[in-house]
Write a protein that holds these residues in place. Structure first.
Motif, short mmCIF file in Angstrom:
data_model
loop_
_atom_site.label_atom_id
_atom_site.label_comp_id
_atom_site.label_asym_id
_atom_site.label_seq_id
_atom_site.Cartn_x
_atom_site.Cartn_y
_atom_site.Cartn_z
N GLU A 180 0.82 -1.21 0.00
CA GLU A 180 0.00 0.00 0.00
C GLU A 180 0.86 1.26 0.00
OE1 GLU A 180 -3.29 0.14 -0.62
OE2 GLU A 180 -2.97 -2.01 -0.93
N ARG A 181 1.95 1.25 0.74
CA ARG A 181 2.86 2.39 0.73
C ARG A 181 3.47 2.58 -0.65
NH1 ARG A 181 6.84 1.93 5.76
NH2 ARG A 181 7.79 3.72 4.69
N TYR A 182 3.82 1.47 -1.32
CA TYR A 182 4.39 1.53 -2.67
C TYR A 182 3.35 2.06 -3.65
CZ TYR A 182 7.40 -0.03 -6.55
OH TYR A 182 8.20 -0.09 -7.66
N ARG A 183 2.12 1.70 -3.46
CA ARG A 183 1.03 2.18 -4.31
C ARG A 183 0.81 3.68 -4.10
NH1 ARG A 183 -3.76 0.75 -7.00
NH2 ARG A 183 -5.58 1.94 -6.34
N ASP A 184 0.79 4.12 -2.83
CA ASP A 184 0.46 5.50 -2.50
C ASP A 184 1.60 6.48 -2.73
OD1 ASP A 184 -2.04 4.60 -1.74
OD2 ASP A 184 -1.53 4.51 0.40
N ASP A 185 2.82 6.10 -2.39
CA ASP A 185 3.96 7.01 -2.50
C ASP A 185 5.23 6.21 -2.76
OD1 ASP A 185 5.84 9.03 -2.34
OD2 ASP A 185 5.12 9.82 -0.42
N PRO A 186 5.45 5.81 -4.02
CA PRO A 186 6.60 4.94 -4.31
C PRO A 186 7.94 5.57 -3.95
CG PRO A 186 5.52 5.64 -6.34
CD PRO A 186 4.66 6.10 -5.22
N ALA A 187 8.11 6.87 -4.13
CA ALA A 187 9.40 7.50 -3.81
C ALA A 187 9.70 7.38 -2.32
CB ALA A 187 9.40 8.95 -4.25
N GLU A 188 8.68 7.63 -1.50
CA GLU A 188 8.87 7.52 -0.05
C GLU A 188 9.22 6.10 0.35
OE1 GLU A 188 7.97 6.16 3.80
OE2 GLU A 188 6.54 5.78 2.19
N LEU A 189 8.48 5.13 -0.20
CA LEU A 189 8.72 3.73 0.17
C LEU A 189 10.10 3.27 -0.27
CD1 LEU A 189 8.45 0.43 -0.83
CD2 LEU A 189 7.67 1.14 1.46
N VAL A 190 10.51 3.60 -1.49
CA VAL A 190 11.84 3.19 -1.97
C VAL A 190 12.93 3.79 -1.10
CG1 VAL A 190 13.47 3.36 -3.91
CG2 VAL A 190 11.07 2.73 -4.34
N ALA A 191 12.82 5.08 -0.78
CA ALA A 191 13.84 5.71 0.07
C ALA A 191 13.87 5.08 1.46
CB ALA A 191 13.55 7.21 0.18
N TRP A 192 12.69 4.86 2.05
CA TRP A 192 12.64 4.23 3.37
C TRP A 192 13.22 2.82 3.32
CZ3 TRP A 192 10.14 -0.28 4.70
CH2 TRP A 192 10.17 -0.61 6.06
N TRP A 193 12.80 2.03 2.33
CA TRP A 193 13.25 0.65 2.24
C TRP A 193 14.76 0.58 2.07
CZ3 TRP A 193 15.92 -2.60 -0.92
CH2 TRP A 193 15.80 -3.97 -0.65
N GLU A 194 15.31 1.43 1.22
CA GLU A 194 16.76 1.39 1.01
C GLU A 194 17.52 1.79 2.28
OE1 GLU A 194 20.10 2.59 -2.31
OE2 GLU A 194 18.26 3.76 -2.25
N SER A 195 16.99 2.73 3.03
CA SER A 195 17.70 3.18 4.23
C SER A 195 17.52 2.24 5.42
CB SER A 195 17.27 4.59 4.62
OG SER A 195 15.94 4.59 5.08
N THR A 196 16.44 1.45 5.45
CA THR A 196 16.20 0.62 6.62
C THR A 196 16.23 -0.89 6.35
OG1 THR A 196 13.81 0.66 6.31
CG2 THR A 196 14.75 2.38 7.70
N MET A 197 15.84 -1.31 5.16
CA MET A 197 15.68 -2.73 4.88
C MET A 197 16.73 -3.33 3.93
SD MET A 197 12.91 -3.65 6.57
CE MET A 197 12.51 -5.19 5.80
N ALA A 198 17.31 -2.53 3.10
CA ALA A 198 18.15 -3.05 2.02
C ALA A 198 19.30 -3.91 2.54
CB ALA A 198 18.71 -1.91 1.17
N ASN A 199 19.91 -3.50 3.61
CA ASN A 199 21.08 -4.22 4.10
C ASN A 199 20.79 -5.16 5.26
OD1 ASN A 199 23.45 -3.45 2.47
ND2 ASN A 199 22.71 -1.40 2.98
N LYS A 200 19.53 -5.34 5.59
CA LYS A 200 19.17 -6.32 6.61
C LYS A 200 19.25 -7.71 6.00
CE LYS A 200 16.47 -3.84 9.92
NZ LYS A 200 17.58 -3.75 10.82
N LEU A 201 19.83 -8.62 6.71
CA LEU A 201 19.86 -10.01 6.29
C LEU A 201 18.54 -10.62 6.70
CD1 LEU A 201 23.51 -10.94 7.27
CD2 LEU A 201 22.64 -10.24 5.05
N LEU A 202 17.84 -11.17 5.74
CA LEU A 202 16.50 -11.69 6.01
C LEU A 202 16.57 -12.87 6.97
CD1 LEU A 202 14.99 -11.53 2.42
CD2 LEU A 202 14.75 -9.87 4.27
N ASN A 203 15.58 -12.92 7.85
CA ASN A 203 15.43 -13.99 8.83
C ASN A 203 16.59 -14.08 9.82
OD1 ASN A 203 12.97 -14.79 7.60
ND2 ASN A 203 14.13 -15.91 6.05
N CYS A 204 17.24 -12.95 10.07
CA CYS A 204 18.31 -12.90 11.07
C CYS A 204 17.96 -11.85 12.12
CB CYS A 204 19.64 -12.52 10.41
SG CYS A 204 20.31 -13.81 9.34
#
Length: 120
Positions: free
Chosen positions: A21-45
């Protein structure tokens, strides 16, 4: 360029309805947030297990913000991951069955073999 990071974005956002829903509503915000908080997280760790070196290129970031599946495919994003996320984003705006899926395929009709490398 990081095919891995593009695919990780598509995978993680598609599996979380709130992120879709965030990607649908404001893709620029979601991409910036995801890259700053999620991109370098190792999944399931646990939270202490992060990487520090992965980043999207400006071109990749722009294609994600534009939700441009043709450019993402040309960059090596897996077409199944792109399709499933963008169905979640756009399908509800269509009035005909499979309307979005047909448009997705038509936009890629110019692509011939050999296809871009989608291996990560």
């Amino acid at each position: 360029m990081s095919r891995y990071l593009l695919n990780k974005f598509l995978f993680t956002v598609d599996r979380d309805p709130a992120l879709v829903e965030r990607y649908r509503d404001d893709p620029a915000e979601l991409v910036a947030w995801w890259e700053s908080t999620m991109a370098n997280k190792l999944l399931n760790c646990h939270d202490g297990e992060d990487s520090t070196w992965l980043a999207l290129t400006d071109e990749e970031r722009d294609a994600l913000v534009a939700r441009d599946h043709v450019r993402l495919f040309e960059f090596g994003a897996h077409p199944f991951l792109t399709l499933t996320l963008l169905i979640a984003v756009f399908e509800r705006d269509n009035t005909e069955p499979l309307e979005y899926q047909k448009a997705y395929g038509a936009a890629l009709a110019h692509v011939t073999r050999p296809y871009p490398d989608i291996a990560t």
